[in-house]
Enzyme design. Structure first.
Site, short mmCIF file in Angstrom:
data_model
loop_
_atom_site.label_atom_id
_atom_site.label_comp_id
_atom_site.label_asym_id
_atom_site.label_seq_id
_atom_site.Cartn_x
_atom_site.Cartn_y
_atom_site.Cartn_z
N CYS A 32 -0.26 4.08 2.36
CA CYS A 32 0.01 3.85 3.78
C CYS A 32 1.48 4.06 4.09
CB CYS A 32 -0.31 2.41 4.17
SG CYS A 32 -1.89 1.81 3.63
N ASP A 33 2.31 3.39 3.35
CA ASP A 33 3.73 3.26 3.72
C ASP A 33 4.70 4.09 2.90
OD1 ASP A 33 2.69 -0.10 3.97
OD2 ASP A 33 3.02 1.24 5.67
N CYS B 228 0.83 -1.21 0.00
CA CYS B 228 0.00 0.00 0.00
C CYS B 228 0.86 1.26 0.00
CB CYS B 228 -0.90 -0.03 1.23
SG CYS B 228 -1.82 1.49 1.52
#
Lengths: 79, 301
Positions: free
Chosen positions: B133-134, B130
């Site tokens: 997200c990261d 993701c």
């Protein structure tokens, strides 16, 4: 007695955003560490959780990885 | 026994729930998370009415709309099994059991794994699925994106602003992404696009350090601290194994979102619907609920 809560997150992570919204809704006070910006915070998160995935919660030393609603509710005695 | 249980609170499930509430049905929405795959999207530019919106913001709007109606939503309670009983269905979740006269399965999809050595070992230690997200964790570092479709390029376009370099790796000779995404990617100074590549392994020490590939007949190492795997997804249909599925494992539905079992409907990315898009999922959720409502009315009379 209220527990000390630290959240390790990034600014864009969807689950981090939802986690913080959830905690705000429940009027739970926490410290947010933006590991995308804060290098020391990033190293701290990796040491505490052994991995890089966000969010990571530190509830009085108990580490929860990810927005695990059930584990959080249990840990905060909110059920 | 509820009138209807909706499984999955992504765009399809949330839309179906709104329609269910407006039909004054006794509805229960069971889900692992709220938002599904949509919440992970970086920039959405093709949801009619919103020229430019993030997945998080669009999901927040869906959720806000849902909150206008009193729908019983159980977050963190993913469904494990749907089983037919005499007069309805029993739905088993990770924490309990519920019954309903009919069901809508809107359980979406899960990222596909690459299945190369090192993927398991370095998950969350460099291997991620993701970008939204990261991505920020790899600020100033070299990253690799495996997958040359829309998801891969969506991730790459987010990462070029954050990472030092981005290498997109695709196994086929051509990239499958939308032309508009390919164009944007090619303009970036810190991006390298490699097609016809075989990924041999992801290597590293405590964390991932790079990807070993075969390209142009030669084996080489691409150094990277972040390896984003964006190679498609698999439908979450194992909760109802008796339903007819196609070769890709997707639940087969008709024009009214009916599955092969009467009383079970399905909507969105978990089905064989021809396009996996947020706006399509919303439409399918509405259709499925209206179909289910007709079914319930017919049974009553």
């Amino acid at each position: 007695m209220a527990k000390t809560i630290t959240i390790y997150s990034t600014a864009t992570c969807p689950h981090c955003i939802r986690l913080k919204a959830f905690l705000h809704e429940q009027n739970i006070v926490f410290t947010n560490v933006d590991v995308g910006q804060d290098r020391t915070g990033y190293d701290e998160m990796i040491k505490k959780s052994g991995q890089m995935g966000v969010p990571v919660l530190d509830i009085d030393g108990k580490i929860i990885i990810g927005f695990d609603r059930q584990a959080i509710v249990r840990e905060l005695g909110m059920a | 026994m509820r009138d209807i249980i909706i499984i999955g609170a992504g765009p399809a499930g949330i839309t179906a729930s709104i329609y269910a509430a407006r039909q004054r049905l006794d509805v229960l929405l069971l889900t692992g998370d709220i938002g599904g795959q949509a919440v992970l999207s970086g920039d959405i530019e093709n949801y009619t009415g919103f020229q430019f919106i993030s997945g998080v913001e669009l999901t927040a709007k869906f959720q806000e709309h849902l909150r206008q109606f009193s729908v019983d939503v159980r977050e963190g309670e993913p469904v494990r099994r749907v089983a037919a009983t005499g007069d309805g269905f029993t739905i088993t979740t990770t924490t309990g059991m519920h019954t309903a006269r009919c069901v809508i399965i809107a359980s979406g999809r899960t990222p596909r794994m690459l299945n190369v050595p090192g993927e398991e070992q370095f998950r969350n230690r460099g291997v991620v699925y993701c970008a939204a997200c990261d991505g920020p964790l790899f600020s100033g570092k070299d990253v690799v994106v495996i997958g040359g479709g829309n998801s891969g390029f969506d991730a790459a376009l987010q990462l070029i602003k954050i990472a030092r370099t981005v290498t997109v790796i695709e196994k086929d000779p051509a990239f499958r992404a939308e032309p508009v995404l390919l164009e944007k990617a090619r303009l970036a100074p810190n991006i390298e696009l490699l097609a016809a590549v075989e990924v041999r392994e992801i290597f590293g020490d405590t964390f991932a350090r790079g990807v070993r590939i075969v390209h142009d007949g030669r084996e080489r190492d691409v150094p990277a601290e972040g390896v984003f795997i964006e190679i498609g997804s698999v439908p979450n249909a194992s909760l109802a194994p008796d339903l007819a599925r196609n070769k890709a494992g997707e639940i087969i539905i008709d024009g009214g979102c009916r599955t092969s079992i009467e009383g079970i409907f399905a909507a969105g990315d978990v089905t064989d619907v021809v396009a996996k898009q947020i706006i399509v999922a919303c439409g399918e959720g509405a259709k499925a609920l209206l179909s289910a409502a007709s079914y319930l009315n017919r049974r009553r009379s």
